[in-house]
Design a protein around this motif. Sequence first.
Motif, PDB file in Angstrom:
ATOM      1  N   ASP A   1     -59.385   9.228 163.586  1.00 31.38           N
ATOM      2  CA  ASP A   1     -59.871   9.357 162.221  1.00 31.38           C
ATOM      3  C   ASP A   1     -60.570   8.056 161.828  1.00 31.38           C
ATOM      4  OD1 ASP A   1     -59.311  11.328 159.734  1.00 31.38           O
ATOM      5  OD2 ASP A   1     -59.401   9.250 159.031  1.00 31.38           O
ATOM      6  N   ILE A   2     -61.713   8.169 161.160  1.00 34.26           N
ATOM      7  CA  ILE A   2     -62.481   7.006 160.735  1.00 34.26           C
ATOM      8  C   ILE A   2     -61.933   6.483 159.412  1.00 34.26           C
ATOM      9  CG2 ILE A   2     -64.763   6.142 160.090  1.00 34.26           C
ATOM     10  CD1 ILE A   2     -65.976   8.338 161.812  1.00 34.26           C
TER      11      ILE A   2
ATOM     12  N   TYR B   1     -63.954   6.709 155.530  1.00 33.22           N
ATOM     13  CA  TYR B   1     -65.137   7.541 155.801  1.00 33.22           C
ATOM     14  C   TYR B   1     -65.777   8.038 154.508  1.00 33.22           C
ATOM     15  CZ  TYR B   1     -67.794  11.556 157.642  1.00 33.22           C
ATOM     16  OH  TYR B   1     -68.768  12.470 157.942  1.00 33.22           O
ATOM     17  N   SER B   2     -64.962   8.399 153.524  1.00 38.79           N
ATOM     18  CA  SER B   2     -65.489   8.953 152.282  1.00 38.79           C
ATOM     19  C   SER B   2     -66.301   7.938 151.490  1.00 38.79           C
ATOM     20  CB  SER B   2     -64.354   9.496 151.412  1.00 38.79           C
ATOM     21  OG  SER B   2     -63.432   8.462 151.097  1.00 38.79           O
TER      22      SER B   2
ATOM     23  N   GLN C   1     -72.529   8.688 157.000  1.00 35.28           N
ATOM     24  CA  GLN C   1     -71.552   9.615 157.569  1.00 35.28           C
ATOM     25  C   GLN C   1     -72.130  10.332 158.782  1.00 35.28           C
ATOM     26  OE1 GLN C   1     -70.188  12.247 154.473  1.00 35.28           O
ATOM     27  NE2 GLN C   1     -68.932  10.683 153.487  1.00 35.28           N
TER      28      GLN C   1
ATOM     29  N   ALA D   1     -72.118   7.863 161.529  1.00 36.72           N
ATOM     30  CA  ALA D   1     -70.746   7.546 161.944  1.00 36.72           C
ATOM     31  C   ALA D   1     -70.199   8.619 162.873  1.00 36.72           C
ATOM     32  CB  ALA D   1     -69.851   7.399 160.721  1.00 36.72           C
ATOM     33  N   GLN D   2     -70.468   9.887 162.578  1.00 41.12           N
ATOM     34  CA  GLN D   2     -69.999  10.957 163.452  1.00 41.12           C
ATOM     35  C   GLN D   2     -70.631  10.862 164.835  1.00 41.12           C
ATOM     36  OE1 GLN D   2     -69.958  14.935 161.912  1.00 41.12           O
ATOM     37  NE2 GLN D   2     -69.171  14.326 159.919  1.00 41.12           N
TER      38      GLN D   2
ATOM     39  N   ASN E   1     -64.041  19.074 166.194  1.00 42.12           N
ATOM     40  CA  ASN E   1     -64.409  18.180 165.104  1.00 42.12           C
ATOM     41  C   ASN E   1     -63.456  18.332 163.924  1.00 42.12           C
ATOM     42  OD1 ASN E   1     -66.651  17.070 166.410  1.00 42.12           O
ATOM     43  ND2 ASN E   1     -67.943  18.783 165.802  1.00 42.12           N
TER      44      ASN E   1
ATOM     45  N   GLY F   1     -64.478  16.518 160.921  1.00 40.76           N
ATOM     46  CA  GLY F   1     -65.262  15.839 159.897  1.00 40.76           C
ATOM     47  C   GLY F   1     -65.304  14.347 160.137  1.00 40.76           C
ATOM     48  N   ASP F   2     -64.313  13.639 159.615  1.00 32.03           N
ATOM     49  CA  ASP F   2     -64.266  12.188 159.806  1.00 32.03           C
ATOM     50  C   ASP F   2     -63.454  11.802 161.034  1.00 32.03           C
ATOM     51  OD1 ASP F   2     -61.878  13.023 158.810  1.00 32.03           O
ATOM     52  OD2 ASP F   2     -61.654  11.440 157.319  1.00 32.03           O
TER      53      ASP F   2
ATOM     54  N   LEU G   1     -67.314   0.522 161.976  1.00 30.01           N
ATOM     55  CA  LEU G   1     -66.365   1.623 161.934  1.00 30.01           C
ATOM     56  C   LEU G   1     -65.022   1.161 162.481  1.00 30.01           C
ATOM     57  CD1 LEU G   1     -68.503   4.620 163.256  1.00 30.01           C
ATOM     58  CD2 LEU G   1     -68.166   3.867 160.890  1.00 30.01           C
TER      59      LEU G   1
END
Length: 384
Positions: A22-23, A26-27, A34, A37-38, A67, A69-70, A107
């Motif tokens: 998990d990043i 991220y939000s 974003q 970052a992915q 996946n 998301g983050d 990151l």
Amino acid sequence: MSGSSGSRRMPPAIRRLCLVVDIEAYSALDHQAQHQAQARLARALTAAVRAAGVPHSPLRRGVIRQNRGDGQLVLLPAGIDEARAISGLVRGLAEAMMGVNAEAPRLRLRAALAQGVVQVAATGYVGKSIVDACRLVDSAALREALAAAPERDVAVAFTDDLFRDVVIHGFGGLVGSDFRQVDVVEERKGFAIAAWVSRPDLVPTAPPAEPRRRWSGRAVAVIVTALMVLGAAAAWSLTHGGGKAEVVTASSPTGGPEARPKPPERFTFFDTGVQLDRCVELRGSGLVPPGHELRLYAEAGEFFYLTLLPAEVDRDTGTWTFPQVIFGPTPKAGVPITLYIALIPERESRRLTDNFDNQYAFRELPRRVVATHTFRRSADNGPC
């Protein structure tokens, strides 16, 4: 009708090693950040899976990536060497993040590992190990471990059973004293588990060895599919003398049948004539025989510096790629960098990767060098 939906056969339950990442924050990233970052996370996980001794292609070898998301869920194939895989994942992910963080913004990751039975379901995969890893990666204990070490890019948590099966015995070079035991409890969700979280001072790479300790700083890290030609070495006058190996092509076979598989087409670097930037993709042509891999070396002073990972090979087109090669700072444009491609049996190539923390610079090249080319460096010394 003789059957019913209630008697439908369940999918097979297969024991797998589960990694969830998990990043951090991220939000807080904007839409474009974003998206980037992915993509950077995907590159880092590909490198980590390969460092674990599992080929990066999920279609060929059963690696499953889902996946979040983050973040991502990664399920490794059944029957792998878990001790090697776990160590490779931890070390490979830390090194890969150093590579992707040559870009901005930086990151940072939380990572959790668990093991257990997994089944495919209607919208993904299910199993207690997946739940455990997901809860651990979101736990306050792991968030605190990452916050307590701002210089680190990755904080890691293990379930108690995985820790006691692998880490506590020192498999793969991981050290039990680098972790602390915690109890992760989420009363609202009815979840409680014992786990082990990396300490703030954990550095998930082996101690440096000569000649590595002659250099200092983050610039010496060899990352992703990356080769770092050190700035001090790049400033030297690079020569073609000493430690040279025979360049082998289809027209110059030597050695016995084991050392010389059926000769491939002549290997060639692609060179557009543009000077190399600090971060480049290197590509070329040449058919790699099954059971062999291509390794990249760069000449700097008295040493030949090796890539962490072999080339990505497309045997259908007879081409190969090193996706990201990172060079150290160059004092001026036009500095020559001589690169070598060596064809190496897979088993020997795996040993080079496994032992990379102890040795990545060599005084001599492997015998079977199939291509060599001298490029010119640009004066671009900024981040990748």
